[in-house]
Design a protein around this motif. Structure first.
Motif, PDB file in Angstrom:
ATOM      1  N   SER A  12       0.943  -1.369   0.099  1.00 29.32           N
ATOM      2  CA  SER A  12       0.028   0.031  -0.215  1.00 29.32           C
ATOM      3  C   SER A  12       0.914   1.205   0.006  1.00 29.32           C
ATOM      4  O   SER A  12       2.145   1.071   0.140  1.00 29.32           O
ATOM      5  CB  SER A  12      -0.892   0.013   0.988  1.00 29.32           C
ATOM      6  OG  SER A  12      -0.118   0.018   2.477  1.00 29.32           O
ATOM      7  N   THR A  13       0.240   2.399  -0.241  1.00 30.92           N
ATOM      8  CA  THR A  13       1.076   3.644  -0.202  1.00 30.92           C
ATOM      9  C   THR A  13       1.050   4.333   1.078  1.00 30.92           C
ATOM     10  O   THR A  13      -0.025   4.792   1.700  1.00 30.92           O
ATOM     11  CB  THR A  13       0.419   4.608  -1.370  1.00 30.92           C
ATOM     12  OG1 THR A  13       0.384   3.635  -2.546  1.00 30.92           O
ATOM     13  CG2 THR A  13       1.163   5.671  -1.662  1.00 30.92           C
ATOM     14  N   THR A  14       2.101   4.649   1.599  1.00 26.11           N
ATOM     15  CA  THR A  14       2.091   5.378   2.785  1.00 26.11           C
ATOM     16  C   THR A  14       2.709   6.813   2.581  1.00 26.11           C
ATOM     17  O   THR A  14       3.616   7.048   1.888  1.00 26.11           O
ATOM     18  CB  THR A  14       3.052   4.890   3.948  1.00 26.11           C
ATOM     19  OG1 THR A  14       2.560   3.335   3.931  1.00 26.11           O
ATOM     20  CG2 THR A  14       3.002   5.450   5.103  1.00 26.11           C
ATOM     21  N   CYS A  15       1.791   7.656   3.121  1.00 30.09           N
ATOM     22  CA  CYS A  15       2.420   9.129   2.837  1.00 30.09           C
ATOM     23  C   CYS A  15       3.067   9.383   4.332  1.00 30.09           C
ATOM     24  O   CYS A  15       2.412   9.593   5.399  1.00 30.09           O
ATOM     25  CB  CYS A  15       1.373  10.291   2.452  1.00 30.09           C
ATOM     26  SG  CYS A  15       0.549   9.796   0.956  1.00 30.09           S
ATOM     27  N   ILE A  16       4.082  10.130   4.140  1.00 31.35           N
ATOM     28  CA  ILE A  16       4.713  10.705   5.279  1.00 31.35           C
ATOM     29  C   ILE A  16       4.755  12.233   5.004  1.00 31.35           C
ATOM     30  O   ILE A  16       5.088  12.665   4.128  1.00 31.35           O
ATOM     31  CB  ILE A  16       6.367  10.276   5.281  1.00 31.35           C
ATOM     32  CG1 ILE A  16       6.486   8.839   5.623  1.00 31.35           C
ATOM     33  CG2 ILE A  16       7.050  11.079   6.656  1.00 31.35           C
ATOM     34  CD1 ILE A  16       7.969   8.459   5.658  1.00 31.35           C
ATOM     35  N   LEU A  17       3.769  12.916   6.148  1.00 32.53           N
ATOM     36  CA  LEU A  17       3.642  14.261   5.855  1.00 32.53           C
ATOM     37  C   LEU A  17       4.221  15.058   6.987  1.00 32.53           C
ATOM     38  O   LEU A  17       4.465  14.795   8.231  1.00 32.53           O
ATOM     39  CB  LEU A  17       2.088  14.459   5.492  1.00 32.53           C
ATOM     40  CG  LEU A  17       1.220  13.496   6.145  1.00 32.53           C
ATOM     41  CD1 LEU A  17      -0.140  14.477   6.454  1.00 32.53           C
ATOM     42  CD2 LEU A  17       0.731  12.563   4.960  1.00 32.53           C
ATOM     43  N   GLY A  18       4.200  16.417   6.856  1.00 34.52           N
ATOM     44  CA  GLY A  18       4.670  17.311   8.055  1.00 34.52           C
ATOM     45  C   GLY A  18       5.076  18.592   7.423  1.00 34.52           C
ATOM     46  O   GLY A  18       5.335  18.506   6.442  1.00 34.52           O
TER      47      GLY A  18
END
Lengths: 266, 373
Positions: free
Chosen positions: A33-39
């Motif tokens: 699956s696609t994980t988005c790391i945000l911040g």
């Protein structure tokens, strides 16, 4: 598919020169699956990415790719693991002296023993996947930024890696190109079953591609989980991020000329 | 000419007004300093700066006012600003924030011994880093040709052409001129003793043992060392080095080792060319200026210069090639800070390479002398 081991970290601390930027990072990035790391900018997204990519030594903690524990690997195994990771860098990082085709063929020629012609054909297939086969013989400097990003994705996919890392794939692109890249990411996940990690702060893109979100804030993980869960969690960092609400700058009136102003009616 | 700016002091019953009029932008910050002298001595009245006559106000004007206010407050006045114009009020609030005081300079220069120690440690670390890099590059350079599929022959060949073939004209020109100059200088002196034939000895020995390897190394450091640093530095800055690493390709093996192979081959060859051309330069002077027949000049050179001496020079050239590549590669991999960084580290690469070449040369010459080579 979701739930099988993807990338996990426990107690991970990363930073430069012994000074931690992030600490106590426990991540569970589901496979396939696609994980988005945000911040926000400067919160340590790139540092975390560089550590996961084995470009920086973790200061503490453990990283696992599937069932492989990173710290147990020595040089040979590390190179093998690296071949199972594809990376798109922020500036694409294509080799400027090579054509797009040579760029995509490079990992094949370096890491496998395929013949030159076969590597060429495989590279063309990958370029076709990102819609760049007509430009195969162009140098990176001769194509647009969006094309360079797509070529970077093609190069990252050259060895059919089970893990794909994308560092800000949408930064600096127009909405249409950006949407094309998002579609490409979804396509890759669905057709190849790749575990994808995207570092981004484009809210639109996160909504389109993210199956799993990791929100970084204040030197740690503020929240992680499925987007629908995380967005209603009410965590202030998440709420502010998605509402695009700026944090007011600290009041600086004290001591400045502003504090000396007499009220207008006086 | 229109009056640009006027400041008038107007002492009143309950306050002292300073009226600003005209273009505040036109005065440099601090130019209002003598205004303080016109004010009555500080008492319980406050000083009010009035902005009624100021038509335009920008950051520069605010800076002028900030300086004035600070000076007044230091003299013990209590200062307020009376501003009617809403735009001026906003400008003053926006730009007129308290500016942080610059940090006082540290006690630099106070501890000369301490700094000397730090430098010594730095030099030692540098030597260690160069050695490690060189060891890794040498290992790859030796093993590389035997690895199927990744022998890097094409990269090495390209480096040979760029670093070697491309350098032949400049090395030849400089070598010819050096031979020419040496012969002229020596000839004038030797003529006094009627021994002009010894020009051949002097030029031949100096060139073979010292000048040809040194000169070639300095030229190659300037030509190819700099370009290697710039290339690696640019790749470093644009994340291409990282891209290599995540693909499991060792940047030293891919970028440096072929250069080591190429330069280790090219430097001795260039040195031989420099040897021959410099002797030819000496011969030209000897024949034209000092009437020595070409044949006897060549005979004298061959008689005097031994093969071992030429070989010693080539050994030097080989070791210089390693110095050039390791310094250039190290500076390239150390590059940071964008385009300006590439320029800075390229300069540093050439300067350091030349320094290390001469240090190695001195050690080599001392060693060879002790061994009576």
């Amino acid at each position: 598919m979701v739930g099988s081991p993807g990338i996990t970290t426990s107690g991970l601390a990363c930073g430069y020169g012994g000074r931690p930027v992030l600490s106590d990072i426990d991540l569970e990035l589901p496979a396939g699956s696609t994980t988005c790391i945000l911040g926000r900018s400067g919160c340590g997204k790139s540092t975390l990415l560089r550590t996961l990519l084995l470009l920086e030594e973790p200061l503490a903690g453990e990283i696992r790719f599937g069932n492989i524990v990173l710290s147990e690997l020595v040089a040979r195994g590390l190179d093998d693991l690296r071949r199972s990771i594809g990376v798109l860098f922020q500036g694409s990082a294509l080799f400027n002296s090579m054509t797009l085709l040579e760029n995509v063929a490079f990992p094949l020629l370096e890491s496998t023993r395929v013949a030159h012609d076969l590597a060429r054909d495989l590279a063309l297939l990958k370029l076709d996947l990102v819609g760049l086969s007509p430009f195969a013989h162009y140098l990176p400097a001769a194509v647009s930024g969006g094309m360079r990003k797509r070529c970077g994705i093609a190069r990252a996919l050259a060895l059919d890696p089970p893990f794909l890392f994308l560092d800000e794939p949408n930064a600096g692109l127009d909405p249409i190109t950006s949407a094309e890249i998002d579609r490409l990411v979804i396509e890759i996940k669905e057709t190849l079953g790749t575990t994808i990690v995207v570092v981004t702060h484009e809210v639109r893109s996160i909504e389109t591609i993210g199956d799993h979100l990791v929100m970084l804030s204040n030197g740690g993980v503020a929240a992680q989980g499925r987007p629908d869960v995380i967005r209603v969690s009410g965590h202030p960092a998440v709420t502010e991020f998605f509402a695009r609400r700026p944090v007011p700058p600290p009041s600086n009136a004290a001591g400045g000329l502003g504090s000396l102003l007499l009220p207008p009616e006086e | 000419m229109t009056p640009t700016f006027v400041a008038t002091v107007d002492p009143r019953q309950d306050e002292v007004a300073v009226r600003l009029k005209g273009r505040l932008e036109a005065v440099a910050p601090g130019a209002l300093g003598n205004l303080v002298k016109q004010l009555p001595a500080p008492d319980d009245r406050r000083v009010v700066i009035e902005f009624e006559g100021v038509d335009r106000l920008g950051a520069l004007g605010v800076a002028t006012v900030t300086t004035l206010v600070r000076e007044l407050e230091e003299c013990g006045y209590s200062v307020r600003l009376r501003v009617g114009d809403e735009r001026h009020r906003r400008t003053l609030s926006a730009f007129g924030r308290s500016v942080p005081e610059p940090e006082p300079p540290g006690p630099e220069g106070a501890h000369l011994v301490e700094r000397l120690g730090e430098r010594t440690i730095l030099v030692r670390e540098t030597i260690v880093v160069y050695t490690l890099l060189l060891a890794s590059a040498l290992k790859h350079a030796v093993l590389q040709p035997f690895r199927p599929g990744r022998a890097r022959h094409a990269l090495t060949a390209r480096a040979v052409v760029r670093m070697g073939v491309g350098a032949v004209p400049i090395v030849s020109l400089i070598a010819f001129l050096i031979g020419f100059i040496l012969a002229l200088q020596a000839g004038i002196l030797l003529r006094v003793y009627g021994q002009t034939i010894l020009i051949a000895d002097l030029v031949g020995l100096a060139v073979a043992k010292e000048i040809a390897p040194l000169l070639t190394a300095v030229l190659v450091a300037g030509r190819s060392g700099s370009s290697l640093t710039a290339e690696i530095g640019t790749m470093k800055v644009s994340e291409e080095v990282d891209a290599l690493r995540v693909m499991g390709v060792d940047p030293i093996e891919y970028l440096v080792a072929p250069r080591v192979r190429a330069l280790a081959l090219v430097m001795p060859v260039l040195t031989v060319i420099a040897d021959v051309v410099a002797v030819f330069g000496g011969l030209t002077v000897a024949q034209i200026v000092f009437d020595i027949p070409a044949g006897s000049y060549v005979d004298q050179t061959i008689k005097r210069v031994e093969a071992g001496q030429v070989l010693g020079g080539l050994l030097k050239a080989f070791s210089f090639s390693l110095v050039i590549v390791s310094v250039a590669a190290h500076q390239g991999f150390s590059t940071s800070g964008g385009a300006a960084g590439v320029g800075k580290f390229t300069t540093r690469s050439v300067v350091q390479a030349i320094i290390w070449i001469i240090i190695v040369d001195a050690l080599f010459t001392a060693g060879l002398t002790v061994l009576e080579w």
